[in-house]
Design a protein around this motif. Structure first.
Motif, PDB file in Angstrom:
ATOM      1  N   GLU A  25       0.827  -1.203   0.000  1.00 19.89           N
ATOM      2  CA  GLU A  25       0.000   0.000   0.000  1.00 19.89           C
ATOM      3  C   GLU A  25       0.866   1.259   0.000  1.00 19.89           C
ATOM      4  OE1 GLU A  25      -3.080   2.212   3.037  1.00 19.89           O
ATOM      5  OE2 GLU A  25      -3.213   0.034   2.865  1.00 19.89           O
ATOM      6  N   GLN A  26       1.932   1.253   0.789  1.00 24.62           N
ATOM      7  CA  GLN A  26       2.845   2.402   0.829  1.00 24.62           C
ATOM      8  C   GLN A  26       3.500   2.635  -0.527  1.00 24.62           C
ATOM      9  OE1 GLN A  26       5.264   1.036   4.091  1.00 24.62           O
ATOM     10  NE2 GLN A  26       4.261   2.380   5.570  1.00 24.62           N
ATOM     11  N   LYS A  27       3.832   1.552  -1.227  1.00 27.24           N
ATOM     12  CA  LYS A  27       4.428   1.673  -2.558  1.00 27.24           C
ATOM     13  C   LYS A  27       3.451   2.319  -3.531  1.00 27.24           C
ATOM     14  CE  LYS A  27       6.723  -1.093  -6.120  1.00 27.24           C
ATOM     15  NZ  LYS A  27       7.132  -2.469  -6.529  1.00 27.24           N
ATOM     16  N   LEU A  28       2.194   1.899  -3.486  1.00 29.00           N
ATOM     17  CA  LEU A  28       1.176   2.478  -4.362  1.00 29.00           C
ATOM     18  C   LEU A  28       0.959   3.960  -4.047  1.00 29.00           C
ATOM     19  CD1 LEU A  28      -1.487  -0.385  -4.449  1.00 29.00           C
ATOM     20  CD2 LEU A  28      -0.009   0.352  -6.320  1.00 29.00           C
ATOM     21  N   ILE A  29       0.922   4.288  -2.761  1.00 29.42           N
ATOM     22  CA  ILE A  29       0.741   5.687  -2.360  1.00 29.42           C
ATOM     23  C   ILE A  29       1.915   6.529  -2.829  1.00 29.42           C
ATOM     24  CG2 ILE A  29       0.657   7.240  -0.357  1.00 29.42           C
ATOM     25  CD1 ILE A  29      -0.972   5.108   1.096  1.00 29.42           C
TER      26      ILE A  29
END
Length: 523
Positions: A416-420
């Motif tokens: 999720e952090q990568k997508l954000i």
């Protein structure tokens, strides 16, 4: 909706065919919603949110002239500003009223009725319990409901039952989940709130605890009544005042000690905030240990999911502790994360701890460990008087299951952090290229490129013309022609033809007069 470094709530597009209908895009983290609502829907939502006592900028009603384009455009801006305020407020953006307004299809289920069904089924097998009253909206979760309980043969003793649906981070098998939840009632620790009864099935869990009239640490900070709705208690406190320095030191030390205990046991938590800390006299006790087992999202997830260095449950607990310490110190949550500067605090040691957790540098370098925080001057000299020995035996097989579950939770967070991160880079690039300054630069570059192309084209034309003239003078080459035009004869060819004709005439004249010359000579 957006939190912290919040993405913009989107644009309000008014439908010309239905002037009072708003088509709105509102983004929540990486998700966006397109909603179609009339002004009366906004008005109804605004009335429902008045319980928060916040002053929200809803555009006023207008009975006459509300079909005019100028008015529609103005209202469009007003509704957008209203939506931006709601989606940027951490508590409002998480409440059921706002989520249903933005995405009614995803939140159409009545979880109060579902909770009552599960509680009723529980009472059939456990007839000694009895519901006193539902505790409506005392928490922030949509899929978690609370009831005030009592034991039939002990009518004066009050207990609180909480029912919760399973969340997206539930990775334990049903068997391991049921065993782990039941094990919680055997946990004994001076800074963990006692669980009277706990059970789980394949879809939800039910936990019973003693009810405290004093409420939580958040109730103490905000001077709120425990039974009041969450929006009323915490959105807009009448008086903002932090705790005394000694309270900050003692409560902080107690909370860090229980976090250290859970980390050493390999038991995931990740749900620390002031409303999950119960007060028992001068002692803080942690609540809701079951949340991580059920896979429920953290209260501060929208904050730490934006920082890739906060990628373990241990670092999540430390980050959440930073929020809690700030709230204890200043009587309110921080306005933004990271925090650039801190207001005056009761001690420089408090600011030192906050700087190690909530500043931009801390977000880039990573969170300190709980052991490191315990060694800092703010907490190292606190004497703990409670002599109760902690007891929480977790079987080896369950430890392995909890470890695997923890890894899965952390993996999903990292993804999720990568997508954000990718989304924020794209948003910054779009914002940069869409800025007025960039547009001017692109126009100037386009003009320069156009002039350069015209200049190069002119030079090329001149060069071709010059080459054509040179070819005509030297006979070395022929001029360029289009494929559709016949090739004109060269000048050199014409001269050669004239020369041949002249030579032919001279020879012809010579031979024509030759006999006359001979005859004359003979004569």
């Amino acid at each position: 909706m957006a939190f912290m470094e919040k993405p913009p709530a989107g644009k309000v597009l008014l439908d010309d065919t239905v002037p009072l209908t708003a088509q709105i895009e509102a983004s929540q983290s990486l998700h966006s919603h397109t909603i179609v609502r009339r002004y009366s829907d906004f008005d109804l939502l605004n009335n429902s949110l008045q319980i928060s006592t916040l002053s929200l900028p809803l555009p006023p009603k207008k009975l006459i002239g509300n079909m005019e384009r100028e008015f529609i455009a103005e209202r469009q801006k007003g509704l957008q500003a209203y939506l931006d305020v709601i989606t940027s407020h951490h508590i409002l953006s998480n409440c059921e009223l706002v989520k249903k307004f933005l995405d009614p299809n995803s939140y159409s289920v009545n979880y109060t009725e579902i909770a009552l069904q599960h509680v009723s089924m529980f009472f059939r097998s456990e007839p000694k319990w009895e519901v006193v009253e539902p505790l409506k909206d005392i928490g922030w979760r949509i899929r978690k409901k609370y009831f005030l309980m009592k034991i039939k043969n002990q009518p004066k003793e009050r207990l609180m039952l909480s029912w919760a649906d399973l969340g997206p981070d539930k990775y334990l098998s049903d068997k391991d989940l049921q065993y782990a939840v039941k094990l919680l009632s055997s946990c004994s620790h001076p800074y963990i709130y006692k669980i009277t009864f706990a059970t789980a099935n394949e879809s939800s869990a039910l936990v019973i605890r003693p009810f405290s009239e004093k409420g939580t640490l958040k109730d103490l900070i905000y001077k709120a009544k425990p039974k009041d709705p969450f929006l009323k208690k915490y959105c807009n406190p009448k008086k903002i005042q932090g705790l005394e320095l000694q309270q900050i030191k003692t409560y902080g030390r107690q909370i860090l000690e229980v976090l250290k205990f859970l980390h050493e046991k390999g038991f995931p938590y990740g749900h620390l905030h002031a409303a999950n800390v119960m007060l028992d006299g001068d002692t803080c006790k942690l609540l809701d240990l079951e949340n991580s087992l059920l896979g429920l999202p953290s209260f501060y997830r929208s904050y730490f999911s934006q920082f890739r260095k906060i990628n373990t449950l241990e670092s999540i607990d430390v980050h959440c502790f930073g929020h809690l310490l700030y709230e204890m110190t200043y009587g309110r949550p921080p306005d933004t994360i990271p925090v650039d500067s801190f207001p005056p605090a009761p001690s420089v040691f408090v600011v030192s701890v906050l700087e190690s957790i909530l500043t931009c540098e801390a977000m880039k370098n990573g969170m300190p460990t709980v052991s490191r925080l315990l060694q800092m001057p703010l907490f190292s000299d606190v004497l703990l008087t409670n002599s109760e020995k902690p007891q929480f035996k977790v079987p080896t097989k369950l430890k392995e299951a909890l470890k695997m579950s923890k890894e899965c939770i952390e993996k999903r967070l990292t993804e999720e952090q990568k997508l954000i991160h990718q989304h924020r880079r794209l948003t910054r690039a779009q914002s940069h290229h869409g800025s007025e300054e960039e547009k001017k630069k692109r126009k100037i570059l386009a003009r320069k490129k156009s002039k350069r192309s015209a200049y190069e084209s002119g030079e090329e034309h001149s060069a071709k013309y010059s080459n054509s003239n040179n070819s005509a003078g030297s006979g070395a080459s022929s001029p360029l022609t289009s494929p559709s035009s016949p090739t004109p004869p060269s000048t050199a060819g014409k001269l050669k033809s004239h020369y041949s004709v002249c030579l032919f005439l001279c020879v012809f004249f010579f031979f024509f007069n030759l006999p006359n010359c001979i005859i004359s000579k003979d004569d």
